[in-house]
Design a protein around this motif. Sequence first.
Motif, PDB file in Angstrom:
ATOM      1  N   ASP A 116     -94.179  13.432 107.685  1.00 24.50           N
ATOM      2  CA  ASP A 116     -93.575  13.572 109.008  1.00 24.50           C
ATOM      3  C   ASP A 116     -93.638  12.287 109.830  1.00 24.50           C
ATOM      4  N   LEU A 117     -94.248  11.234 109.266  1.00 24.31           N
ATOM      5  CA  LEU A 117     -94.486  10.011 110.041  1.00 24.31           C
ATOM      6  C   LEU A 117     -93.469   8.937 109.672  1.00 24.31           C
ATOM      7  N   PRO A 118     -92.577   8.578 110.573  1.00 22.66           N
ATOM      8  CA  PRO A 118     -91.580   7.543 110.271  1.00 22.66           C
ATOM      9  C   PRO A 118     -92.234   6.203 109.939  1.00 22.66           C
ATOM     10  N   GLY A 119     -91.807   5.607 108.820  1.00 26.82           N
ATOM     11  CA  GLY A 119     -92.295   4.286 108.439  1.00 26.82           C
ATOM     12  C   GLY A 119     -93.536   4.271 107.584  1.00 26.82           C
ATOM     13  N   TRP A 120     -94.208   5.421 107.436  1.00 19.23           N
ATOM     14  CA  TRP A 120     -95.419   5.459 106.622  1.00 19.23           C
ATOM     15  C   TRP A 120     -95.059   5.427 105.139  1.00 19.23           C
TER      16      TRP A 120
ATOM     17  N   ASN B  96     -94.094   0.654 113.469  1.00 18.48           N
ATOM     18  CA  ASN B  96     -93.436   0.552 114.766  1.00 18.48           C
ATOM     19  C   ASN B  96     -92.867   1.907 115.121  1.00 18.48           C
ATOM     20  N   LEU B  97     -93.372   2.475 116.207  1.00 21.13           N
ATOM     21  CA  LEU B  97     -92.887   3.772 116.665  1.00 21.13           C
ATOM     22  C   LEU B  97     -92.352   3.616 118.083  1.00 21.13           C
ATOM     23  N   ALA B  98     -91.070   3.851 118.234  1.00 16.47           N
ATOM     24  CA  ALA B  98     -90.427   3.787 119.552  1.00 16.47           C
ATOM     25  C   ALA B  98     -90.731   2.478 120.261  1.00 16.47           C
ATOM     26  N   GLY B  99     -90.740   1.381 119.487  1.00 20.11           N
ATOM     27  CA  GLY B  99     -90.987   0.066 120.064  1.00 20.11           C
ATOM     28  C   GLY B  99     -92.445  -0.281 120.233  1.00 20.11           C
ATOM     29  N   ALA B 100     -93.358   0.618 119.887  1.00 19.12           N
ATOM     30  CA  ALA B 100     -94.790   0.366 120.013  1.00 19.12           C
ATOM     31  C   ALA B 100     -95.384   0.054 118.647  1.00 19.12           C
ATOM     32  N   THR B 101     -96.255  -0.953 118.602  1.00 16.71           N
ATOM     33  CA  THR B 101     -96.967  -1.282 117.377  1.00 16.71           C
ATOM     34  C   THR B 101     -98.165  -0.353 117.233  1.00 16.71           C
ATOM     35  N   VAL B 102     -98.276   0.290 116.069  1.00 16.00           N
ATOM     36  CA  VAL B 102     -99.281   1.326 115.838  1.00 16.00           C
ATOM     37  C   VAL B 102    -100.051   0.996 114.565  1.00 16.00           C
ATOM     38  N   LEU B 103    -101.375   1.119 114.618  1.00 15.53           N
ATOM     39  CA  LEU B 103    -102.208   0.997 113.427  1.00 15.53           C
ATOM     40  C   LEU B 103    -102.373   2.383 112.818  1.00 15.53           C
ATOM     41  N   ALA B 104    -102.054   2.507 111.536  1.00 14.59           N
ATOM     42  CA  ALA B 104    -102.103   3.796 110.848  1.00 14.59           C
ATOM     43  C   ALA B 104    -103.074   3.716 109.682  1.00 14.59           C
ATOM     44  N   GLY B 105    -103.854   4.769 109.496  1.00 11.08           N
ATOM     45  CA  GLY B 105    -104.806   4.804 108.392  1.00 11.08           C
ATOM     46  C   GLY B 105    -104.820   6.150 107.699  1.00 11.08           C
ATOM     47  N   ARG B 106    -104.878   6.121 106.369  1.00 10.53           N
ATOM     48  CA  ARG B 106    -104.930   7.359 105.584  1.00 10.53           C
ATOM     49  C   ARG B 106    -106.315   7.994 105.738  1.00 10.53           C
ATOM     50  N   VAL B 107    -106.372   9.190 106.298  1.00 10.46           N
ATOM     51  CA  VAL B 107    -107.634   9.863 106.578  1.00 10.46           C
ATOM     52  C   VAL B 107    -107.505  11.341 106.240  1.00 10.46           C
ATOM     53  N   ASN B 108    -108.475  11.858 105.513  1.00 13.91           N
ATOM     54  CA  ASN B 108    -108.494  13.287 105.170  1.00 13.91           C
ATOM     55  C   ASN B 108    -109.366  14.013 106.182  1.00 13.91           C
TER      56      ASN B 108
ATOM     57  N   ALA C  71     -94.433   7.231 124.600  1.00 16.05           N
ATOM     58  CA  ALA C  71     -93.408   6.854 123.622  1.00 16.05           C
ATOM     59  C   ALA C  71     -93.828   7.221 122.208  1.00 16.05           C
ATOM     60  N   VAL C  72     -95.097   6.973 121.871  1.00 11.72           N
ATOM     61  CA  VAL C  72     -95.583   7.262 120.521  1.00 11.72           C
ATOM     62  C   VAL C  72     -95.540   8.771 120.254  1.00 11.72           C
ATOM     63  N   LEU C  73     -96.036   9.561 121.174  1.00 13.06           N
ATOM     64  CA  LEU C  73     -96.070  11.014 120.953  1.00 13.06           C
ATOM     65  C   LEU C  73     -94.664  11.604 120.885  1.00 13.06           C
ATOM     66  N   ALA C  74     -93.736  11.037 121.649  1.00 15.29           N
ATOM     67  CA  ALA C  74     -92.356  11.529 121.607  1.00 15.29           C
ATOM     68  C   ALA C  74     -91.701  11.248 120.257  1.00 15.29           C
ATOM     69  N   ALA C  75     -92.211  10.218 119.541  1.00 18.05           N
ATOM     70  CA  ALA C  75     -91.633   9.850 118.250  1.00 18.05           C
ATOM     71  C   ALA C  75     -92.186  10.678 117.094  1.00 18.05           C
ATOM     72  N   LEU C  76     -93.210  11.488 117.347  1.00 16.00           N
ATOM     73  CA  LEU C  76     -93.834  12.270 116.287  1.00 16.00           C
ATOM     74  C   LEU C  76     -93.110  13.594 116.085  1.00 16.00           C
ATOM     75  N   ALA C  77     -93.065  14.020 114.824  1.00 15.91           N
ATOM     76  CA  ALA C  77     -92.418  15.286 114.490  1.00 15.91           C
ATOM     77  C   ALA C  77     -93.366  16.454 114.741  1.00 15.91           C
TER      78      ALA C  77
END
Length: 289
Positions: free
Chosen positions: A106-110, A121-133, A151-157
């Motif tokens: 559900d995460l664009p760009g992952w 990059n989510l809605a023009g914001a730079t985001v650090l993403a990490g695989r976590v269980n 902006a980030v939360l609005a871009a999430l599904a």
Amino acid sequence: MWTRIPSSSVRVIGADRVDFVHGQMTGDLRGAPTPGVVPCAFLNVRGQIEQFARVYRREDDLYLHLGEGQAPALLARLKRYVIFDQVELEDLTDTLRTVHVWNPDDLPGWNGAGEGAQTLNLAGATVLAGRVNRTGNPGVDLHYLARHEDAVLAALAGAEVPLADLDAARIRAGIPDVSRDGFVGTLPQEVGLDVKGPLPAISYRKGCYVGQEIMARLEARGNTRYHLARLSGEGLPDRGEVTQAGKVVGQSGLHAGGLSLARLRKELEPGAQVEVGGVPARLEPPGDA
């Protein structure tokens, strides 16, 4: 689906940042890819957990993601060990936010086949993403500037899922949260942080660090008196003392979805009847949900 994660954080920069932090933590930061993420604990001299963190290794810095309220103590600890090291330490708690995305698809760009840590990059914001269980199925933690939150939360599904639902899922899956479950002050092996545990956060092949001698002894002996287990019961108190016939046999973490994780004496058999803060509970067999 996504859930806000109560967090604190520390950033480390400087030429010696990797060696400096590597020498304090239980995980192998030097062996991690760049970018990469390493779960770890910071221990006292008795081998007991003081903080649990996920350390993100990036090209220009280290980002240490911790539970809510944990950053000040870790920052103070790290500062005590700075002697000639070329490092700078900063508490980023007030400027960053974290959410957990349950389904990486559900995460664009992952990139599901990519490194454990990625920059998106989510809605023009730079985001650090990490695989976590966090739920029994690997998801993605997103770390972003507080000013970009809308902006980030609005871009999430999907919809926001309450933290209580995430706690219920992780407890059902047998995954501890050291900070939220109140397992600070325990040995890592007792609460699922060993190499074959649900949240591996130890390397027995790295160099010395505070508490390393105790970890080496435990590896050689291959045994602790306690392990991570699950208790079932209705209305169990959070972070309660576990007793059997009036004898203290462990401590429990958060209670959600009718279950609690607990640091429990190993001699107790599945099905054993205990009490958490005086409330009846039952020791569940491993793997049962």
